[in-house]
Design a protein around this motif. Structure first.
Motif, PDB file in Angstrom:
ATOM      1  N   PHE A 170       8.697  27.420  38.161  1.00 51.10           N
ATOM      2  CA  PHE A 170       7.425  27.242  38.854  1.00 51.10           C
ATOM      3  C   PHE A 170       7.080  28.484  39.678  1.00 51.10           C
ATOM      4  O   PHE A 170       7.963  29.145  40.231  1.00 51.10           O
ATOM      5  CB  PHE A 170       7.486  26.028  39.788  1.00 51.10           C
ATOM      6  CG  PHE A 170       7.538  24.713  39.062  1.00 51.10           C
ATOM      7  CD1 PHE A 170       6.384  23.990  38.816  1.00 51.10           C
ATOM      8  CD2 PHE A 170       8.752  24.202  38.618  1.00 51.10           C
ATOM      9  CE1 PHE A 170       6.431  22.782  38.136  1.00 51.10           C
ATOM     10  CE2 PHE A 170       8.815  22.993  37.933  1.00 51.10           C
ATOM     11  CZ  PHE A 170       7.654  22.286  37.703  1.00 51.10           C
ATOM     12  N   GLY A 171       5.804  28.773  39.751  1.00 47.95           N
ATOM     13  CA  GLY A 171       5.312  29.850  40.599  1.00 47.95           C
ATOM     14  C   GLY A 171       4.116  29.356  41.387  1.00 47.95           C
ATOM     15  O   GLY A 171       3.651  28.224  41.200  1.00 47.95           O
ATOM     16  N   TYR A 172       3.586  30.186  42.262  1.00 43.66           N
ATOM     17  CA  TYR A 172       2.410  29.791  43.036  1.00 43.66           C
ATOM     18  C   TYR A 172       1.598  31.023  43.416  1.00 43.66           C
ATOM     19  O   TYR A 172       2.114  32.135  43.518  1.00 43.66           O
ATOM     20  CB  TYR A 172       2.802  28.992  44.281  1.00 43.66           C
ATOM     21  CG  TYR A 172       3.792  29.674  45.198  1.00 43.66           C
ATOM     22  CD1 TYR A 172       3.374  30.619  46.132  1.00 43.66           C
ATOM     23  CD2 TYR A 172       5.140  29.365  45.123  1.00 43.66           C
ATOM     24  CE1 TYR A 172       4.280  31.235  46.970  1.00 43.66           C
ATOM     25  CE2 TYR A 172       6.055  29.986  45.963  1.00 43.66           C
ATOM     26  CZ  TYR A 172       5.615  30.910  46.888  1.00 43.66           C
ATOM     27  OH  TYR A 172       6.521  31.534  47.711  1.00 43.66           O
ATOM     28  N   ILE A 173       0.313  30.811  43.596  1.00 44.95           N
ATOM     29  CA  ILE A 173      -0.616  31.873  43.941  1.00 44.95           C
ATOM     30  C   ILE A 173      -1.484  31.402  45.110  1.00 44.95           C
ATOM     31  O   ILE A 173      -1.746  30.205  45.249  1.00 44.95           O
ATOM     32  CB  ILE A 173      -1.503  32.251  42.733  1.00 44.95           C
ATOM     33  CG1 ILE A 173      -2.167  31.008  42.144  1.00 44.95           C
ATOM     34  CG2 ILE A 173      -0.689  32.977  41.676  1.00 44.95           C
ATOM     35  CD1 ILE A 173      -3.064  31.280  40.955  1.00 44.95           C
ATOM     36  N   PRO A 174      -1.936  32.314  45.945  1.00 45.68           N
ATOM     37  CA  PRO A 174      -2.743  31.910  47.103  1.00 45.68           C
ATOM     38  C   PRO A 174      -4.144  31.469  46.697  1.00 45.68           C
ATOM     39  O   PRO A 174      -4.661  31.854  45.644  1.00 45.68           O
ATOM     40  CB  PRO A 174      -2.781  33.178  47.959  1.00 45.68           C
ATOM     41  CG  PRO A 174      -2.584  34.292  46.990  1.00 45.68           C
ATOM     42  CD  PRO A 174      -1.655  33.759  45.928  1.00 45.68           C
ATOM     43  N   ILE A 175      -4.748  30.653  47.536  1.00 47.45           N
ATOM     44  CA  ILE A 175      -6.122  30.210  47.325  1.00 47.45           C
ATOM     45  C   ILE A 175      -7.049  31.132  48.104  1.00 47.45           C
ATOM     46  O   ILE A 175      -6.894  31.281  49.322  1.00 47.45           O
ATOM     47  CB  ILE A 175      -6.320  28.756  47.795  1.00 47.45           C
ATOM     48  CG1 ILE A 175      -5.441  27.805  46.979  1.00 47.45           C
ATOM     49  CG2 ILE A 175      -7.785  28.342  47.677  1.00 47.45           C
ATOM     50  CD1 ILE A 175      -5.554  26.356  47.414  1.00 47.45           C
ATOM     51  N   PRO A 176      -8.031  31.760  47.458  1.00 48.89           N
ATOM     52  CA  PRO A 176      -8.971  32.605  48.198  1.00 48.89           C
ATOM     53  C   PRO A 176      -9.709  31.808  49.273  1.00 48.89           C
ATOM     54  O   PRO A 176     -10.033  30.633  49.087  1.00 48.89           O
ATOM     55  CB  PRO A 176      -9.955  33.074  47.115  1.00 48.89           C
ATOM     56  CG  PRO A 176      -9.245  32.879  45.834  1.00 48.89           C
ATOM     57  CD  PRO A 176      -8.331  31.707  46.028  1.00 48.89           C
ATOM     58  N   ALA A 177      -9.934  32.443  50.402  1.00 46.28           N
ATOM     59  CA  ALA A 177     -10.687  31.861  51.529  1.00 46.28           C
ATOM     60  C   ALA A 177      -9.913  30.768  52.239  1.00 46.28           C
ATOM     61  O   ALA A 177     -10.414  30.154  53.168  1.00 46.28           O
ATOM     62  CB  ALA A 177     -12.042  31.316  51.069  1.00 46.28           C
TER      63      ALA A 177
END
Length: 267
Positions: free
Chosen positions: A195-202
């Motif tokens: 599993f990986g994760y990415i930030p949510i803009p704003a």
């Protein structure tokens, strides 16, 4: 007669018992790793809450309930506050909020075997319209996702969302980082590296604090006492020390660079 006078005099000299600490009634629910009856100290958030109130001179009486019940009991003044809650415009119509105890960041989790090239460089949520994204009722991001007309799928809870993600029925699952890593380790042990994760803009962080009643006796004073001692814990570093234990306990096993992406949690 003299014996009576001496006895009375002795009573005036005897040390008085200290006044009992006032009790503050609180409610919470299961939201590991922040709050849980199954965790040491009932979770890091509970540990912080108890310590802040101890410093403020209060004894905590805590009950675990369903989340709808915690909100109802707070609104009706059965308890002074419920936690952990994020302030929203809807909630601020009925409740007052403490200063944040922590501000963990929310990310979009994905499953690497089914998404080897995640949308890591996107700058707007509009770019995610081609992805299937999980949502749960009551979460802050629903209006935001609706605003950007994203393709969402309502799931019963975050564990179910992670399983659907692994099976390929979803592409992205929004969760606070520490909670996502904790749940993956608990329900899919040995698969953390997938599993990986990415930030949510704003979306920079998710401030979590106490949601205070406006009907509970002395609620305003209790909240002010709480905020004062919380600020002191932030100043002396003890708040960060407790939070750091949470971060360390939820980090995936193995090289972090092979599993995760994104900035460290907010201080």
């Amino acid at each position: 007669m003299w014996r009576l006078l001496l006895s009375a005099f002795a009573l005036t000299l005897a040390p008085r018992a200290p006044a009992a600490e006032p009790t503050v009634e609180l409610a919470t629910g299961e939201y590991p790793p922040y709050v849980s009856q199954q965790l040491p100290a009932q979770g890091v958030f509970t540990e912080i809450v108890r310590e802040v109130f101890r410093r403020a001179g209060y004894r905590v009486q805590l009950t675990f309930q369903s989340w709808p019940q915690t909100e109802w009991q707070t609104k009706t003044g059965k308890v002074a506050a419920a936690f952990p809650y994020r302030p929203t415009p809807e909630r601020e119509k009925d409740f007052d909020f403490s200063a944040p105890l922590m501000s963990p960041s929310t990310y979009l989790f994905y499953y690497k075997p089914r998404m080897p090239h995640p949308p890591q460089q996107f700058k707007s949520l509009d770019e995610l319209r081609g992805y299937r994204i999980a949502i749960q009722l009551g979460y802050w991001y629903i209006p935001l996702f609706q605003q950007h007309k994203l393709n969402t799928l309502l799931t019963s809870d975050e564990v179910n969302a992670l399983r659907l993600l692994q099976l390929g029925h979803l592409d992205l699952v929004p969760m606070v980082r520490e909670r996502g890593l904790f749940l993956i380790r608990r329900v899919m042990p040995g698969h953390e590296q997938e599993f990986g994760y990415i930030p949510i803009p704003a979306e920079k962080d998710t401030p979590l604090g106490l949601m205070f009643s406006r009907s509970y006796p002395q609620a305003t004073r209790i909240r002010e006492d709480f905020d004062r001692e919380l600020a002191q814990m932030d100043k002396d570093g003890s708040l960060k020390t407790i939070y750091q234990r949470l971060v360390e306990s939820t980090l995936p096993r193995g090289p972090a660079s092979a599993v995760t992406r994104g900035s460290p949690p907010a201080d």
